[in-house]
Structures are given as structure tokens and as C-alpha cells.
Write a protein that holds these residues in place. Structure first.
Motif, PDB file in Angstrom:
ATOM      1  N   VAL A  38      14.207  17.230 -21.107  1.00 11.81           N
ATOM      2  CA  VAL A  38      14.006  17.460 -19.778  1.00 11.81           C
ATOM      3  C   VAL A  38      12.471  17.401 -19.616  1.00 11.81           C
ATOM      4  N   GLU A  39      11.700  18.220 -20.059  1.00  8.85           N
ATOM      5  CA  GLU A  39      10.393  18.401 -19.931  1.00  8.85           C
ATOM      6  C   GLU A  39       9.813  17.246 -20.171  1.00  8.85           C
ATOM      7  N   GLN A  40       9.967  16.406 -21.028  1.00  8.91           N
ATOM      8  CA  GLN A  40       9.395  14.941 -21.433  1.00  8.91           C
ATOM      9  C   GLN A  40       9.704  14.066 -20.316  1.00  8.91           C
ATOM     10  N   SER A  41      10.949  14.191 -19.622  1.00  7.07           N
ATOM     11  CA  SER A  41      11.588  13.196 -18.507  1.00  7.07           C
ATOM     12  C   SER A  41      10.484  13.609 -17.240  1.00  7.07           C
ATOM     13  N   LYS A  42      10.222  14.743 -16.928  1.00 11.69           N
ATOM     14  CA  LYS A  42       9.556  15.279 -15.950  1.00 11.69           C
ATOM     15  C   LYS A  42       8.064  14.881 -16.138  1.00 11.69           C
ATOM     16  N   GLU A  43       7.546  15.115 -17.291  1.00 10.49           N
ATOM     17  CA  GLU A  43       6.214  14.659 -17.443  1.00 10.49           C
ATOM     18  C   GLU A  43       5.988  13.027 -17.392  1.00 10.49           C
ATOM     19  N   PHE A  44       7.059  12.466 -17.789  1.00 14.06           N
ATOM     20  CA  PHE A  44       6.994  10.949 -17.761  1.00 14.06           C
ATOM     21  C   PHE A  44       7.157  10.397 -16.322  1.00 14.06           C
ATOM     22  N   GLN A  45       7.723  11.114 -15.601  1.00 15.19           N
ATOM     23  CA  GLN A  45       8.130  10.889 -14.389  1.00 15.19           C
ATOM     24  C   GLN A  45       6.876  10.809 -13.405  1.00 15.19           C
ATOM     25  N   VAL A  46       6.116  12.205 -13.574  1.00 14.76           N
ATOM     26  CA  VAL A  46       4.870  12.443 -12.968  1.00 14.76           C
ATOM     27  C   VAL A  46       3.842  11.258 -13.233  1.00 14.76           C
ATOM     28  N   ALA A  47       3.802  10.948 -14.645  1.00 14.98           N
ATOM     29  CA  ALA A  47       2.834   9.910 -14.992  1.00 14.98           C
ATOM     30  C   ALA A  47       3.146   8.715 -14.223  1.00 14.98           C
ATOM     31  N   ALA A  48       4.516   8.260 -14.231  1.00 16.87           N
ATOM     32  CA  ALA A  48       4.929   7.018 -13.788  1.00 16.87           C
ATOM     33  C   ALA A  48       4.702   6.965 -12.257  1.00 16.87           C
ATOM     34  N   THR A  49       4.901   7.921 -11.567  1.00 17.34           N
ATOM     35  CA  THR A  49       4.673   8.062 -10.178  1.00 17.34           C
ATOM     36  C   THR A  49       3.246   7.951  -9.915  1.00 17.34           C
ATOM     37  N   LYS A  50       2.194   8.642 -10.608  1.00 17.95           N
ATOM     38  CA  LYS A  50       0.929   8.386 -10.425  1.00 17.95           C
ATOM     39  C   LYS A  50       0.371   7.088 -10.571  1.00 17.95           C
ATOM     40  N   ALA A  51       0.820   6.385 -11.443  1.00 16.12           N
ATOM     41  CA  ALA A  51       0.631   5.395 -12.106  1.00 16.12           C
ATOM     42  C   ALA A  51       0.960   4.295 -10.760  1.00 16.12           C
ATOM     43  N   ALA A  52       2.055   4.320 -10.350  1.00 12.89           N
ATOM     44  CA  ALA A  52       2.649   3.415  -9.198  1.00 12.89           C
ATOM     45  C   ALA A  52       1.608   3.577  -8.105  1.00 12.89           C
ATOM     46  N   GLU A  53       1.308   4.788  -7.720  1.00 12.61           N
ATOM     47  CA  GLU A  53       0.295   5.025  -6.560  1.00 12.61           C
ATOM     48  C   GLU A  53      -0.949   4.446  -6.893  1.00 12.61           C
ATOM     49  N   ASP A  54      -1.348   4.788  -7.923  1.00 13.44           N
ATOM     50  CA  ASP A  54      -2.635   4.196  -8.370  1.00 13.44           C
ATOM     51  C   ASP A  54      -2.843   2.665  -8.441  1.00 13.44           C
ATOM     52  N   VAL A  55      -1.682   1.947  -8.712  1.00 20.68           N
ATOM     53  CA  VAL A  55      -1.650   0.403  -9.113  1.00 20.68           C
ATOM     54  C   VAL A  55      -1.625  -0.095  -7.353  1.00 20.68           C
ATOM     55  N   SER A  56      -0.883   0.678  -6.652  1.00 19.67           N
ATOM     56  CA  SER A  56      -0.627  -0.021  -5.442  1.00 19.67           C
ATOM     57  C   SER A  56      -1.905   0.700  -4.234  1.00 19.67           C
ATOM     58  N   LYS A  57      -2.625   1.542  -4.684  1.00 15.65           N
ATOM     59  CA  LYS A  57      -3.704   2.001  -3.778  1.00 15.65           C
ATOM     60  C   LYS A  57      -4.681   0.754  -3.356  1.00 15.65           C
ATOM     61  N   PRO A  58      -5.034   0.004  -4.167  1.00 19.82           N
ATOM     62  CA  PRO A  58      -6.152  -1.074  -3.843  1.00 19.82           C
ATOM     63  C   PRO A  58      -5.367  -2.046  -2.583  1.00 19.82           C
ATOM     64  N   ILE A  59      -4.284  -2.401  -2.853  1.00 23.84           N
ATOM     65  CA  ILE A  59      -3.585  -3.547  -2.196  1.00 23.84           C
ATOM     66  C   ILE A  59      -3.235  -2.557  -0.599  1.00 23.84           C
ATOM     67  N   LYS A  60      -2.828  -1.263  -0.942  1.00 28.91           N
ATOM     68  CA  LYS A  60      -2.301  -0.727   0.434  1.00 28.91           C
ATOM     69  C   LYS A  60      -3.661  -0.554   1.156  1.00 28.91           C
ATOM     70  N   ASP A  61      -4.877  -0.290   0.814  1.00 26.66           N
ATOM     71  CA  ASP A  61      -6.202   0.015   1.239  1.00 26.66           C
ATOM     72  C   ASP A  61      -6.483  -1.198   2.096  1.00 26.66           C
ATOM     73  N   VAL A  62      -6.360  -2.323   1.538  1.00 29.57           N
ATOM     74  CA  VAL A  62      -6.645  -3.822   1.912  1.00 29.57           C
ATOM     75  C   VAL A  62      -5.730  -3.894   3.208  1.00 29.57           C
ATOM     76  N   TYR A  63      -4.218  -3.647   3.077  1.00 31.38           N
ATOM     77  CA  TYR A  63      -3.574  -4.100   4.105  1.00 31.38           C
ATOM     78  C   TYR A  63      -3.663  -3.198   5.082  1.00 31.38           C
ATOM     79  N   GLU A  64      -4.004  -1.938   4.881  1.00 32.22           N
ATOM     80  CA  GLU A  64      -4.371  -1.059   6.174  1.00 32.22           C
ATOM     81  C   GLU A  64      -5.441  -1.373   6.921  1.00 32.22           C
ATOM     82  N   LYS A  65      -6.513  -1.921   6.155  1.00 33.62           N
ATOM     83  CA  LYS A  65      -7.802  -2.270   6.833  1.00 33.62           C
ATOM     84  C   LYS A  65      -7.595  -3.631   7.572  1.00 33.62           C
TER      85      LYS A  65
END
Length: 150
Positions: free
Chosen positions: A115-142
């Protein structure tokens, strides 16, 4: 002859109108060319910004993928080491009740750890998804902001 002179004056006056029309047409055409150049320049700039954002996203995805892989390997290593330690403890068991006690404790620890490892992995995966999509999101919003301004 006055009729001829009047007609000639009228033709000369009318001849100037096409010159004015040509000048107006030329002005409109030049304005259209300028607007086309501006639009092409904005399109090229937008394409360049988008390309940079995509490169940034790809690099971030690669880095995030490596981090997630390392977390997965660490979790697997930790679980395997715990399993080997558990097997060593089971070899030393002297009674069925001790076996059941060890097995129950091990299963409880493994569930908690999973359960602990799953939570850590979920947090890391969520952060990764946000980091990967941020540059495209910024360009789109601009781009949306620029469209609203224009």
C-alpha cells in the motif's frame, strides 16, 4: 468643335479614375501582403515555440520514466529481500503455531508495504504526468490568450 473638346476633357477626367482605382487596388494588395507576412511570421513563431515545448515534454517524459523505473526496481528489490528474510525465518521454525505467527506477520507487513509503495508510485506518476504536460499546457494557454487579444 466644342462638343469634341468637351468629350476630350470628359475622357481625360475619366482616365484619371482608373489610375486612382489602380492606386487603391495596389494599396489594398500591399496591405494584404503585409498581413500575410505578419500571419506567416506568427505561425512560424508559434511552430517554433510548440517544437520547443514538445522537446521539453519528451525530455521530461524520459527523465520521469527513468525515475519511475528506478522506484519500481527499488520496490521489487525491497520485496525480494523481505521474502528471502522471511524464508530464512521460516526455515528456523520449530512449531506450527510459530509458522502461522511468522506467516501472518509477514503477510501483514507485505500488505502495508505494498500500500505504501503504491501511494509513492502514484504520487511519482502524477507528478511525472504534470511535468510532462506542463510545457504543452503553457503553450496552449498562451495561444488561447493571444487569440483572445487578437
Amino acid at each position: 468643335m466644342t462638343k469634341t473638346a468637351d468629350k476630350t476633357a470628359e475622357i481625360i477626367e475619366n482616365a484619371e479614375v482608373p489610375t486612382e482605382v489602380a492606386e487603391q487596388f495596389r494599396a489594398v494588395a500591399e496591405k494584404g501582403v503585409e498581413q500575410s507576412k505578419e500571419a506567416l511570421s506568427k505561425l512560424a513563431t508559434g511552430a517554433e515555440v510548440t517544437q520547443k515545448a514538445l522537446k521539453s515534454s519528451i525530455e521530461t517524459a524520459r527523465t520521469a520514466s527513468n525515475e519511475l523505473s528506478l522506484k519500481t526496481i527499488a520496490a521489487v528489490r525491497e520485496n525480494v529481500e523481505a521474502s528471502f528474510s522471511h524464508l530464512e525465518a521460516l526455515v528456523a521454525v520449530k512449531s506450527p503455531s510459530e509458522f502461522i505467527e511468522l506467516q501472518t506477520a509477514f503477510l501483514r507487513q507485505q500488505v502495508e508495504k505494498t500500500v505504501e509503495q503504491s501511494k509513492e508510485f502514484q504520487v511519482a506518476a502524477t507528478k511525472a504526468a504534470e511535468d510532462v504536460s506542463k510545457p504543452i499546457k503553457d503553450v496552449y494557454e498562451k495561444a488561447l490568450k493571444d487569440l483572445k487579444v487578437a
